[in-house]
Write a protein that holds these residues in place. Structure first.
Motif, PDB file in Angstrom:
ATOM      1  N   GLU A 115      19.405  68.353  36.492  1.00 50.53           N
ATOM      2  CA  GLU A 115      19.966  66.296  36.753  1.00 50.53           C
ATOM      3  C   GLU A 115      18.748  65.920  36.745  1.00 50.53           C
ATOM      4  OE1 GLU A 115      23.028  65.699  38.976  1.00 50.53           O
ATOM      5  OE2 GLU A 115      24.091  67.682  38.676  1.00 50.53           O
ATOM      6  N   PRO A 117      16.815  63.983  35.564  1.00 51.07           N
ATOM      7  CA  PRO A 117      16.512  62.699  35.083  1.00 51.07           C
ATOM      8  C   PRO A 117      16.231  61.986  36.176  1.00 51.07           C
ATOM      9  CG  PRO A 117      16.738  63.483  33.295  1.00 51.07           C
ATOM     10  CD  PRO A 117      17.141  65.017  34.342  1.00 51.07           C
ATOM     11  N   SER A 118      17.916  62.020  36.620  1.00 49.27           N
ATOM     12  CA  SER A 118      18.648  61.184  37.888  1.00 49.27           C
ATOM     13  C   SER A 118      18.145  61.309  39.610  1.00 49.27           C
ATOM     14  CB  SER A 118      20.228  60.920  37.411  1.00 49.27           C
ATOM     15  OG  SER A 118      20.303  62.438  37.942  1.00 49.27           O
ATOM     16  N   ALA A 121      15.220  60.013  38.868  1.00 48.35           N
ATOM     17  CA  ALA A 121      14.500  58.066  39.627  1.00 48.35           C
ATOM     18  C   ALA A 121      15.487  57.842  40.870  1.00 48.35           C
ATOM     19  CB  ALA A 121      16.053  57.487  38.862  1.00 48.35           C
ATOM     20  N   ARG A 122      16.318  58.613  41.776  1.00 45.73           N
ATOM     21  CA  ARG A 122      16.304  59.051  43.129  1.00 45.73           C
ATOM     22  C   ARG A 122      15.384  58.754  44.062  1.00 45.73           C
ATOM     23  NH1 ARG A 122      21.410  59.885  44.871  1.00 45.73           N
ATOM     24  NH2 ARG A 122      20.542  61.058  46.643  1.00 45.73           N
ATOM     25  N   GLY A 249      25.507  66.252  30.171  1.00 42.30           N
ATOM     26  CA  GLY A 249      24.861  66.303  29.581  1.00 42.30           C
ATOM     27  C   GLY A 249      24.284  66.407  28.642  1.00 42.30           C
ATOM     28  N   GLN A 268      20.725  55.019  27.224  1.00 39.84           N
ATOM     29  CA  GLN A 268      20.725  54.271  28.560  1.00 39.84           C
ATOM     30  C   GLN A 268      21.151  55.168  29.561  1.00 39.84           C
ATOM     31  OE1 GLN A 268      19.911  51.607  27.923  1.00 39.84           O
ATOM     32  NE2 GLN A 268      18.817  51.391  26.325  1.00 39.84           N
ATOM     33  N   ARG A 269      21.535  56.309  29.640  1.00 39.42           N
ATOM     34  CA  ARG A 269      21.984  57.556  30.281  1.00 39.42           C
ATOM     35  C   ARG A 269      21.093  58.135  31.048  1.00 39.42           C
ATOM     36  NH1 ARG A 269      28.066  56.904  29.476  1.00 39.42           N
ATOM     37  NH2 ARG A 269      27.852  58.873  30.263  1.00 39.42           N
ATOM     38  N   ASP A 270      21.674  58.499  32.351  1.00 39.55           N
ATOM     39  CA  ASP A 270      20.851  59.156  33.106  1.00 39.55           C
ATOM     40  C   ASP A 270      20.937  61.226  33.075  1.00 39.55           C
ATOM     41  OD1 ASP A 270      19.206  57.273  34.383  1.00 39.55           O
ATOM     42  OD2 ASP A 270      20.740  57.114  35.980  1.00 39.55           O
ATOM     43  N   ASP A 271      22.211  61.299  32.358  1.00 44.77           N
ATOM     44  CA  ASP A 271      22.535  62.807  32.388  1.00 44.77           C
ATOM     45  C   ASP A 271      21.777  62.968  30.531  1.00 44.77           C
ATOM     46  OD1 ASP A 271      24.286  61.077  30.378  1.00 44.77           O
ATOM     47  OD2 ASP A 271      26.088  61.718  31.995  1.00 44.77           O
ATOM     48  N   ILE A 273      18.830  63.358  28.321  1.00 44.02           N
ATOM     49  CA  ILE A 273      17.263  63.369  27.473  1.00 44.02           C
ATOM     50  C   ILE A 273      17.348  63.222  26.039  1.00 44.02           C
ATOM     51  CG2 ILE A 273      14.626  64.118  27.841  1.00 44.02           C
ATOM     52  CD1 ILE A 273      16.121  65.822  30.394  1.00 44.02           C
TER      53      ILE A 273
END
Length: 316
Positions: A115, A117-118, A121-122, A249, A268-271, A273
């Motif tokens: 995970e 990417p998400s 981003a956090r 993902g 557009q999705r964080d899950d 790449i």
């Protein structure tokens, strides 16, 4: 096929600018022309990427052409039947992208299962920790490879080193090429794998082999990796499976279409790449892609052995 050998320096068109490493590889063995179509007239050989689709109409534009040499393993942008009818030899470089593409597949697998990417981003928002971790531990998990040739085999070795159980479906193989890989049927692979990595060619039998039906039969929370060809996956079905949580993902270096249009749900999705079809494009990988394509083209022009897709042309 006419005798293409000559005491003169061979002339080879290349549809991309040459790097210093490319020039060093040529080493004065040929005159290089390129990179646009204007330089193709009267030339007998060209080294190509994926910028053009070579069909009968395109071959008709360049009647002097005798060799089309792909900088890569896939040649789905070349109509081989049309090339054969035009007397054009088609070459590819099966070993060119192996190392770089396998490494990229592993990078995508690790990034999506962990995970990254998400979580990245956090971190950019100043949030620390992960209150509800759902990432997959690869040790002990099952990797299903669809296709276990050069690239798939290298992915298998890397995955086994991480402690993964590796299974593979490859209708071209009668026995496993590696003791760390167990050959299984496609149904078993789809139903039991925690991660599925695609390494198959884009042909009629593999078109949308990952569709709504096959996705529904997978383990809930499966991860998908595709560094092969975009048409292997029905992307509308994949979006639906991601939205439902059936797929946890996806890591995609290839898509359909390519590139995806701006605003596409997969972008557009964080899950998910998505990388722009660059799995083979390490410094060393790009040098190999050109070197193998150039060597193949030069070999055919000089009447030597090469990696040829349609050898029947050489017998004419």
């Amino acid at each position: 096929m006419p005798d293409l050998s000559s005491s003169d320096l061979p002339v080879i068109h290349v549809d991309k600018p040459l790097s210093a490493a490319d020039v060093a590889h040529v080493d004065g063995r040929a005159t290089i022309l390129g990179t646009d179509d204007d330089a193709l007239g009267g030339v007998a050989a060209t080294c190509i990427g994926i910028g053009h689709h070579w069909d009968a109409a395109r071959f008709a534009r360049f009647p002097d052409l005798r060799v089309v040499s792909r900088m890569g393993i896939g040649y789905d942008n070349v109509d081989v039947a049309a090339a054969t009818a035009a007397g054009v030899v088609v070459c590819n470089g099966p070993a060119s992208p192996t190392v770089s593409t396998a490494e990229h597949a592993m990078a995508l697998m690790l990034a999506v299962t962990k995970e990254l990417p998400s979580l990245a981003a956090r971190a950019r928002t100043g949030i620390t920790g992960n209150p509800s971790p759902t990432s997959l531990e690869l040790d002990g998990s099952t990797l299903g490879l669809v296709g276990v040739g050069r690239i798939g085999g290298r992915v298998a070795t890397a995955a086994a080193a991480l402690g993964m159980r590796v299974i593979a479906y490859d209708p071209e193989l009668g026995e496993s090429p590696d003791p760390c890989v167990s050959l299984v049927g496609l149904d078993e692979l789809i139903e039991t794998s925690h991660v599925i990595s695609l390494h198959a060619p884009a042909v009629a039998a593999t078109h949308h082999m990952i569709d709504a039906t096959s996705l529904a039969r997978m383990r809930r929370g499966v991860y998908l990796v595709n560094c092969a060809r975009g048409p292997l996956i029905d992307h509308d079905a994949l979006v639906g499976a991601l939205e439902s949580g059936q797929v946890a993902g996806a890591g995609l270096d290839v898509t359909e279409p390519e590139p995806l249009p701006a605003g596409h749900p997969l972008l557009q999705r964080d899950d998910v790449i998505v990388t722009p079809h660059i799995a083979s494009s390490t410094v060393a990988g790009r040098a190999r892609l050109f070197a193998h394509a150039f060597d193949n083209a030069l070999a055919v022009l000089q009447g030597r052995a090469a990696s040829v897709v349609n050898p029947e042309v050489l017998d004419d």
